[in-house]
Design an enzyme around this catalytic site. Structure first.
Site, mmCIF file in Angstrom:
data_model
loop_
_atom_site.group_PDB
_atom_site.id
_atom_site.type_symbol
_atom_site.label_atom_id
_atom_site.label_comp_id
_atom_site.label_asym_id
_atom_site.label_seq_id
_atom_site.Cartn_x
_atom_site.Cartn_y
_atom_site.Cartn_z
ATOM 1 N N HIS A 196 6.546 -34.362 32.831
ATOM 2 C CA HIS A 196 7.044 -34.099 34.774
ATOM 3 C C HIS A 196 7.463 -34.355 35.405
ATOM 4 C CE1 HIS A 196 4.966 -38.298 33.722
ATOM 5 N NE2 HIS A 196 4.617 -37.927 35.142
ATOM 6 N N HIS A 211 -2.524 -47.436 39.679
ATOM 7 C CA HIS A 211 -3.776 -46.726 39.294
ATOM 8 C C HIS A 211 -3.218 -46.416 37.500
ATOM 9 C CE1 HIS A 211 0.222 -43.435 40.311
ATOM 10 N NE2 HIS A 211 -0.067 -42.816 39.223
#
Length: 306
Positions: free
Chosen positions: A172, A108
């Site tokens: 993140h 992805h």
């Protein structure tokens, strides 16, 4: 632009999804107006195509296919094999060591931006360039900038309209397995590339969704987002101070912004490739600290000032 598997999964609020989609739509309009003849994608991998059995810091694909994780496109991409091979030669001639793959699997991190910008990930001619951003130890950022510069100098010889994409989150720290912490099944996957069963892939998606729910609620053990760090990084790009990243220490990046903040390497490479043609200016200054996505999510567009 950032990516996130959680954009394709239940959980994020509709307000967040609408905000990000509006920013993506602006980037899509920018791309459509530019009408690129070639797309070069700098992207990471999340142990879907590259594994510890042989983990290169960089790799260019002369053929590639999406693995279809998290509902993204599965199948071959329209890779320009001859141009990709020539790009490998140019990067090696610039004294940057890089691997080549004639059968690259991409996930992805590569496919989602292509789908968001073009609708069909296989509809555009591409050169996929993998940058290891997950599997430690990692090389210094100055080598990433050198890679981007070498690629950009090669692209400048083509006489084509080239769109360069850097695909990665900013601060993140999602639940990504490591050599030190992975249970046996995950260890087989990240080292040997043992494919996940349908049940294992579903369990992985469920675990990611649950981790996002806990994180958004202020619970769990994941490192917090760091919007200040994200904004400082984006300002560095906006003001053409890319060389400052040469001095950044990898441990410092992880401490400040989480282990997966190393995905900013794709941004550094993309902007270095653009900067190889001289100055640039940025637009579409979107940023959102998005706990629902476990990510600082950003989008920038940029064009050469010349």
């Amino acid at each position: 632009m950032s990516h996130s598997p959680l954009l394709n999964l239940p959980g994020p609020s509709q307000e967040l999804l609408d905000d990000i989609e509006a920013a993506i739509a602006s980037a899509r309009a920018f791309v459509s107006a530019f009408d690129p003849e070639l797309v070069v994608v700098f992207s990471p991998d999340h142990y879907n195509g590259f594994f510890y059995r042989a983990m290169p810091p960089f790799c260019i694909g002369t053929a590639a296919q999406g693995v279809g994780d998290y509902g993204t496109y599965k199948g071959p991409l329209n890779v320009q094999a001859e141009l990709a091979t020539d790009c490998v030669r140019a990067v090696l001639d610039a004294d940057v060591d890089i691997a080549i793959s004639a059968a690259m699997d991409v996930d992805h991190g590569t496919v989602q931006p292509l789908q968001n910008l073009f609708g069909d990930a296989a509809s555009v001619p591409v050169i996929p360039i993998f940058i290891n951003s997950v599997a430690t130890p990692l090389g210094p950022l100055r080598r990433v900038r050198a890679l981007g510069d070498a690629v950009g100098r090669y692209l400048g010889t083509l006489g084509k309209r080239v769109l360069i994409i850097g695909s990665g989150g900013l601060s993140h720290d999602p639940p990504v397995p490591t050599l030190a912490t992975a249970p046996p099944a995950a260890l087989d996957r990240i080292v040997h590339g043992v494919p996940m069963t349908t049940e294992q892939r579903q369990a992985r998606q469920t675990a990611v969704m649950e981790a996002a729910r806990e994180f958004a609620a202020g619970n769990g053990s994941l490192a917090p987002l760091n919007p200040d760090w994200d904004h400082a990084f984006l300002d560095l790009l906006d003001t053409n101070r890319l060389s400052e990243t040469d001095a950044w220490d990898n441990a410092w990046i992880a401490e400040q912004a989480g282990n997966s903040a190393h995905e900013v390497r794709t941004w550094v490479a993309a902007f270095a490739a653009l900067a190889a043609q001289g100055g640039y200016r940025t637009d579409n200054h979107f940023y959102r600290a998005a706990p629902d996505l476990i990510a600082g999510f950003a989008i920038r567009t940029a064009v050469s000032a010349s």
